[in-house]
Design a protein around this motif. Structure first.
Motif: not given
Lengths: 184, 283
Positions: A23-26, B1-4
């Protein structure tokens, strides 16, 4: 998000075959990170390069990703040879054309599907003096050009038996041999 | 920053494109730290082909063929920024001149080579004749040279020119088949190529015109990059990054990411810009 404290904190990834996601946090957007073979995209909805289909059925019925089908008329070392959704071939070779490179281009003839021929599609090359059409106009399979009167040959390059004197735009004249003196 | 995605730790890394992702594997000495390989960027809708690295701003640049474009992102897990989006058909190889702040790329449908500033401005076609299947392209910034390979099955060749396209010459044309990958190592002044048809890895000093086979029996090389005595190539048959020791003339290591799909371009992300002649550093 496991930190909210409700039973629905953790949900299954919306990805085929229970593959992983992140899941992308923002933005809260969920992205599949390990799509099944041949598939790619946020939801594994797309086919990889060299494959086509619509694995999730986003534009019609679902079709698994299969290899581009271009009848052997694309180069295996090339990239982007077919549309990843429709499978339309984009890089047909050897003067072939069509959705699957299945026919010869205009001005060429032969069998675009023949896997053994060295040259599947050959130029019409009609004889300019013997054709009543264009030099690059012939039957797509046989290669027969449109011949003037009493002209023959695939490319209309010579006179029929019993005819002579091929004249451009006119054709051939009948032989007027004396029946008494001729051997045939 | 993205988790992936993961910012790159300091050090030298290999960057490679696989299935809508740019991944990295750190180098410790010449060793690939296989368990530390991670995604630098995840671009799930894209088919990424060429990868290049700008050692000055620590940015990765790539070409993409689904909606043909050239983009860049910081290797510190920065957001991707499109640099060129128009008038591209099938951009493949990409190379950066970190000294003059320009990039070069090949387009295999337009059959030409273009140059532009790293921000996409001052774009210009520099080579547009006698190209059939241009793919790999590399720069030699200190000497202002450009090298590229054309895998045209009828007449494959490796060519060079100055960075404005002038002084164009064929360097190699005999005993080539499908020269997919090309790399230039400025320390050794060696230009090396990987051929998916002859299955050989060969090198030449472009100024001497010598030619030396490093190894044969490669499987299906696509991209290659050099780092010191090693050359790393992406292999379409094994879906792997393979290390070749140039001195020993043998494959020394192989890294197979979990994902079993074609790996395309590869680039070395140096910890620092390569040392040596650097006319901009003098001024």
């Amino acid at each position: 998000n496991a930190l909210i404290g409700t039973p629905a904190d953790c949900q299954h990834c919306p990805c085929p075959d229970r593959t992983s996601c992140a899941e992308i946090a923002q933005t809260g957007q969920v992205v599949c990170t390990n799509c099944p073979a041949g598939q790619t995209g946020i939801r594994c909805q797309m086919c990889e390069d060299g494959y086509y289909g619509d694995p999730l059925g986003q534009s019609g019925s679902a079709r698994p990703c299969v290899r581009c089908d271009c009848n052997g008329n694309v180069d295996l070392n090339a990239l982007g040879v077919c549309d990843h959704l429709t499978g339309r071939c984009l890089k047909c070779l050897g003067h072939t054309e069509g959705e699957h490179c299945e026919r010869c281009q205009r001005g060429f003839y032969g069998d675009a599907l023949n896997q053994t021929a060295v040259q599947k599609c050959k130029a019409c090359s009609c004889s300019p003096g013997g054709t009543s059409g264009y030099v690059n106009e012939c039957h797509p399979h046989t290669g027969n050009c449109l011949c003037l009167g009493h002209v023959t040959g695939r490319d209309c390059s010579y006179c029929e038996m019993g005819f002579f004197n091929l004249q451009p735009g006119v054709g051939c004249e009948r032989c007027r041999c004396s029946p008494i003196g001729s051997a045939s | 920053p993205r988790p992936d995605v993961h910012p790159l730790p300091p050090g030298t890394h290999l960057l490679y494109a696989q299935s809508g992702r740019i991944e990295h594997v750190p180098l410790e000495g010449y060793e690939m730290k296989k368990d530390a390989g991670k995604a630098v960027l995840h671009l799930p809708e894209k088919v990424i082909i060429g990868v290049a690295y700008d050692c000055v701003e620590k940015m990765v640049y790539w070409t993409e063929i689904t909606s043909p474009s050239i983009s860049k992102a910081s290797i510190q897990a920065g957001e991707p920024t499109a640099v060129i989006t128009s008038d591209l058909d099938s951009p493949e190889g990409i190379a950066i001149d970190h000294l003059s702040r320009t990039m070069f790329w090949t387009d295999s449908v337009k059959d030409h080579i273009e140059v532009a500033s790293l921000d996409g401005s001052q774009r210009r076609v520099i080579i547009d004749t006698d190209l059939v299947n241009p793919r790999a392209i590399v720069t030699d910034p200190p000497n202002g040279n450009l090298y590229w390979a054309d895998w045209n099955r009828e007449a494959p060749k490796i060519e060079t020119s100055h960075m404005d396209g002038s002084n164009r010459r064929v360097l190699v044309k005999d005993d080539l088949s499908l020269p997919n990958g090309l790399t230039y190592d400025s320390q050794s002044s060696l230009l090396c190529w990987a051929d998916a048809g002859t299955h050989k890895l060969e090198c030449t000093h472009p100024s001497h015109g010598d030619r030396r086979k490093v190894i044969e029996g490669l499987q299906y090389p696509f991209g290659i990059t050099s780092f010191g005595k090693n050359i790393y190539y992406t292999d379409w048959r094994r879906d792997a990054v393979v290390a070749v020791d140039r001195h020993a003339g043998k494959e020394s290591d192989m890294y197979q990411p979990q994902k079993k799909t074609k790996i395309y371009g590869i680039a070395t992300a140096y910890a620092q810009c390569p040392a040596g002649q650097n006319y901009c550093a003098v001024n």
